[in-house]
Design a protein around this motif. Sequence first.
Motif, PDB file in Angstrom:
ATOM      1  N   GLU A 112      74.892  87.316  29.533  1.00 10.30           N
ATOM      2  CA  GLU A 112      74.824  85.928  30.115  1.00 10.30           C
ATOM      3  C   GLU A 112      73.665  86.216  31.312  1.00 10.30           C
ATOM      4  O   GLU A 112      73.099  85.457  31.421  1.00 10.30           O
ATOM      5  N   GLU A 113      73.680  87.442  31.813  1.00 10.56           N
ATOM      6  CA  GLU A 113      72.507  87.624  32.714  1.00 10.56           C
ATOM      7  C   GLU A 113      71.284  87.778  32.184  1.00 10.56           C
ATOM      8  O   GLU A 113      70.186  87.190  32.567  1.00 10.56           O
ATOM      9  N   ARG A 116      70.108  84.412  31.309  1.00 12.63           N
ATOM     10  CA  ARG A 116      69.645  83.768  32.633  1.00 12.63           C
ATOM     11  C   ARG A 116      68.326  84.042  32.905  1.00 12.63           C
ATOM     12  O   ARG A 116      67.480  83.301  33.288  1.00 12.63           O
ATOM     13  N   ARG A 117      67.815  85.228  32.638  1.00 16.68           N
ATOM     14  CA  ARG A 117      66.467  85.798  33.017  1.00 16.68           C
ATOM     15  C   ARG A 117      65.548  85.510  32.110  1.00 16.68           C
ATOM     16  O   ARG A 117      64.219  85.330  32.518  1.00 16.68           O
ATOM     17  N   ARG A 119      65.567  82.701  29.645  1.00 20.03           N
ATOM     18  CA  ARG A 119      65.829  81.376  28.907  1.00 20.03           C
ATOM     19  C   ARG A 119      64.637  80.524  29.020  1.00 20.03           C
ATOM     20  O   ARG A 119      64.597  79.588  28.118  1.00 20.03           O
TER      21      ARG A 119
END
Length: 175
Positions: A112-113, A116-117, A119
């Motif tokens: 997920e991180e 997020r970074r 995308r």
Amino acid sequence: MEKQDKNRPNIVLVGFMGTGKTSIGRRLATQLRMRYVDTDDIIERDSGRRISDIFSVDGEETFRELESEAVRKASKLCNYVISTGGGVVLRETNMAELRRNGIIFCLTATPEEIYRRVRHQSHRPLLQTPDPLTKIRLMLEDRHPYYVKADYMVETTGRSFGEVMAYIKRVFKKC
């Protein structure tokens, strides 16, 4: 690129895309008064092409060959922080080359991180898919056995650049 201080090993950063290899690598090099090189930059410089173009025109296998050549070049350097592409670990010969004169740190983050970074980054050829988060999860699972072969694992999720760099510097000074 020039060879320097033969007594000081390299710091090698491996890990999945979006784990901070480039951002942390550049900062570490500055703080430790070392030089910095990214194997992706070597590939682009030597080929005269962008990595996304190599992937789209010639395919991943050709890219991996160019990546191995970049690793051979970077591994001959001394007193460098070397950032690598996320898939460099897929070839054991790459890891052997990097380990010969370097301490290998694998930067990690949750899927997920990572998503997020990265995308909003269009230059990630492996994520040009309808469901990039699932693709990240699958790729992390596939690469996990390779990443754990690093000398040290460093979780970056929820940690600042400073915290990650402090850990790497502490370990590096003991080596």
